[in-house]
Design an enzyme around this catalytic site. Structure first.
Site, PDB file in Angstrom:
ATOM      1  N   ASN B  69      53.698  17.357  53.792  1.00  0.00           N
ATOM      2  CA  ASN B  69      52.732  17.649  54.834  1.00  0.00           C
ATOM      3  C   ASN B  69      52.690  19.134  55.100  1.00  0.00           C
ATOM      4  OD1 ASN B  69      53.586  18.555  57.770  1.00  0.00           O
ATOM      5  ND2 ASN B  69      55.297  17.386  56.908  1.00  0.00           N
ATOM      6  N   CYS B 131      60.030  25.710  60.525  1.00  0.00           N
ATOM      7  CA  CYS B 131      58.794  25.107  60.026  1.00  0.00           C
ATOM      8  C   CYS B 131      58.352  25.828  58.750  1.00  0.00           C
ATOM      9  CB  CYS B 131      57.674  25.174  61.055  1.00  0.00           C
ATOM     10  SG  CYS B 131      56.148  24.480  60.411  1.00  0.00           S
ATOM     11  N   LYS B 166      67.111  23.718  65.141  1.00  0.00           N
ATOM     12  CA  LYS B 166      66.672  22.901  64.001  1.00  0.00           C
ATOM     13  C   LYS B 166      66.553  23.776  62.769  1.00  0.00           C
ATOM     14  CE  LYS B 166      63.879  19.233  62.271  1.00  0.00           C
ATOM     15  NZ  LYS B 166      62.984  18.116  62.545  1.00  0.00           N
ATOM     16  N   ILE B 192      67.958  18.137  58.392  1.00  0.00           N
ATOM     17  CA  ILE B 192      67.181  19.264  57.895  1.00  0.00           C
ATOM     18  C   ILE B 192      65.705  19.110  58.272  1.00  0.00           C
ATOM     19  CG2 ILE B 192      68.674  19.736  55.900  1.00  0.00           C
ATOM     20  CD1 ILE B 192      66.742  18.111  54.155  1.00  0.00           C
ATOM     21  N   THR B 194      61.833  19.935  56.667  1.00  0.00           N
ATOM     22  CA  THR B 194      61.352  19.535  55.339  1.00  0.00           C
ATOM     23  C   THR B 194      61.661  20.593  54.277  1.00  0.00           C
ATOM     24  OG1 THR B 194      59.204  20.451  55.893  1.00  0.00           O
ATOM     25  CG2 THR B 194      59.495  18.075  56.185  1.00  0.00           C
TER      26      THR B 194
END
Lengths: 245, 304
Positions: B69, B131, B166, B192, B194
């Site tokens: 994604n 991200c 994160k 984790i 992605t």
């Protein structure tokens, strides 16, 4: 939305790459024509969103065009196969906004949801004209079924081998009194229909690559005049006035 | 009767199952399907200071054993979330909420966390420095131990709530980043996010995802996530939320054995919206089979 098992009752090949599937199961989550189901297939991580052609209390009809591995897998299923289905997804068409004599415009596999839509409009006392476009006569399907509903049927093919030569827009132009359309088909077709000056309004069904199909992942959002919308949850039907091409 | 409760930096969860950020929105869609109160917690959609429209279409691609994604942090912005989503969350989930917070500068991270200080349901801040789908100056804060530590420090100074960083797997040594976060005062880590990947369409000869690359998730990444949780458990003493490809109660137990105190579930929710509920229901039987009375005993047990 409901998650339940459906059983494939029978499959019928309609053209070289298009099939009709009839499944039995609990359809209680389906509330409007134009909604879709999301089907889990063995070996595929993501489900496959398929438009609902028609439904009864315990049966679901789908028209499926083989476009890739997932749809190939789906039409290969033999009767008796159980499929995990999320049903009743999306907003569906709003028939109450369509007036007495709307045109239902479909292109290729996009004609699927128009069948259940036409049947329900007739039941409501509306008299839809159905305009269907295909590439050639060989690609055409479901003509007898639409004709059997008793609505006026107009056909266009790009090569003129069936009906008028041209596009579904040419069919709509032939009904100048029509000012409201409910459309489903490839993007260029939707765009061309949307641009017809005779329309005061319309509802357009969109496709998208989806993650979840129920509004959680934001995978399929598109910009509209009314902000970003999720094709799966806020659509797949978008309204003429809100669409951004 | 198996005791499923776990503790994350002082926050008690009734079980270790947490839907992962980005796969659960702000809970609305799933609340139509089941009572969210069966969950240990849920991590809301990554929220930034300003509203973000996200990346162009297509944003999704499939692969064997998972998906990619590139949504690009689409979210309504922290103020709108506090105004519109938080009151709704109060109605649908009474447990502790994990607020996933994004940012494009250290100040933005700190400011977003500060705004959540008075939001009572939010018990843990999960700070997304990982991200893969947004390009803030071409670099993720999570790829460099020094930057990761700076964000951690700034956020810790802005909040009294436990802070979980994160982390991205797209680094050479994730344990080094985790250690830097711990040294900077992080109360825990979540891993984790992605893995960076891509797919190309044979017909068009172009990348399927408009952003070209996307984040890989799903069952195929589970062994990678498990290994990274193992490595980080060896390196730090703060609790770890294990995340990545968890698809069953058995996977959740395995993730805990590797060192996770709790487990986030992502892509599995998109395939089966009931995935987390089913895991919660099956966990007691898994624990019984393993001869465990208190699930928290599993955390890091494979290291002993």
């Amino acid at each position: 939305m409901k998650k339940s098992l459906f059983t494939l009752e029978h499959a019928r090949q309609l053209t070289a790459d298009t099939y009709e599937l009839v499944l039995s199961g609990d359809t209680s989550a389906i509330t409007a024509p134009g909604q879709f189901v999301n089907i889990e297939l063995p070996g595929k991580f993501l489900r496959r969103p398929i438009s609902i052609c028609n439904w009864t209390e315990d049966a679901l009809m789908l028209l499926v065009k083989v476009v890739g591995e997932g749809t190939k897998e789906l039409v290969r299923c033999v009767p008796g196969t159980e499929l995990d289905v999320l049903s009743g997804l999306g907003n569906g068409f709003d028939m109450s906004l369509a007036g007495e004599h709307p045109v239902l415009a479909g292109g290729g596999i996009g004609i699927a949801p128009l069948y259940g839509l036409a049947q329900r409009m007739l039941e409501r006392g509306q008299t839809p004209t159905v305009a269907l476009g295909f590439r050639t006569g060989k690609d055409a399907f479901y003509l007898e079924e639409f004709a059997a509903l008793g609505c006026r049927l107009l056909i266009a093919t790009e090569d003129g081998s069936l009906g008028v030569k041209g596009f579904v827009t040419d069919c709509i132009k032939a009904v100048p009194e029509c000012d409201y359309v409910l459309a489903c088909g490839p993007l260029p077709m939707l765009k061309a229909v949307h641009a017809l000056p005779q329309l005061r309004g319309g509802q357009f069904s969109f496709e998208a690559r989806m993650g979840c199909g129920f509004g959680a992942c934001m995978g399929c959002t598109v910009p509209t005049k009314d902000g970003y919308k999720r094709v799966c949850k806020d659509g797949p039907i978008l309204y003429k006035e809100e669409i951004v091409w | 009767m198996v005791n499923l409760s776990v503790n994350l930096a002082g926050v008690e969860l009734k079980n270790p199952i947490i839907p992962a950020s980005g796969t659960f929105g702000y809970g609305r869609e799933y609340a139509e399907l089941y009572d969210l109160n069966v969950l240990g917690s849920f991590s809301w959609k990554g929220t930034t200071g300003e509203a973000r429209l996200g990346n162009p279409q297509p944003r999704i691609a499939e692969m064997t054993g998972g998906m990619l994604n590139a949504v690009g942090l689409q979210n309504p912005g922290i103020d709108a979330v506090i105004e519109k989503e938080v009151p709704n969350i109060a109605k649908i989930f009474q447990g502790p909420v994990i607020a996933n917070v994004g940012g494009f500068s250290i100040d933005e991270y700190a400011e977003n966390c500060r705004k959540l200080e008075d939001v009572e349901q939010v018990k843990i801040l999960e700070v997304n420095i990982s991200c893969p789908n947004v390009h803030a100056g071409g670099k993720n804060f999570g790829c460099d131990p020094k930057s990761a530590a700076e964000v951690t420090k700034a956020v810790k100074a802005a909040t009294s709530k436990p802070v979980f960083m994160k982390l991205t797997p797209n680094v050479t040594d994730i344990a080094e980043i985790a250690k830097a976060c711990e040294d900077a005062g992080a109360d825990g880590v979540c891993l984790i996010n992605t893995l960076l990947g891509m797919r190309i369409d044979l017909k068009s000869r172009k990348p399927i995802i408009a952003n070209r690359t996307g984040g890989v998730s799903g069952p195929a990444v589970f062994p990678i996530a498990l290994r990274m949780v193992w490595d980080v458990y060896e390196a730090v003493n703060i609790p770890i939320i294990g995340c990545g490809g968890v698809s069953s109660a058995e996977d959740a137990a395995e993730m805990m054995l590797a060192g996770a105190a709790a487990v986030e579930v992502g892509a599995a929710n998109l395939k089966d919206p009931f995935a987390c509920k089913t895991m919660v229901e099956k966990l007691p039987a898994v624990c019984e089979r393993m001869g465990v009375e208190k699930i928290a005993e599993l955390t890091g047990a494979a290291h002993r």
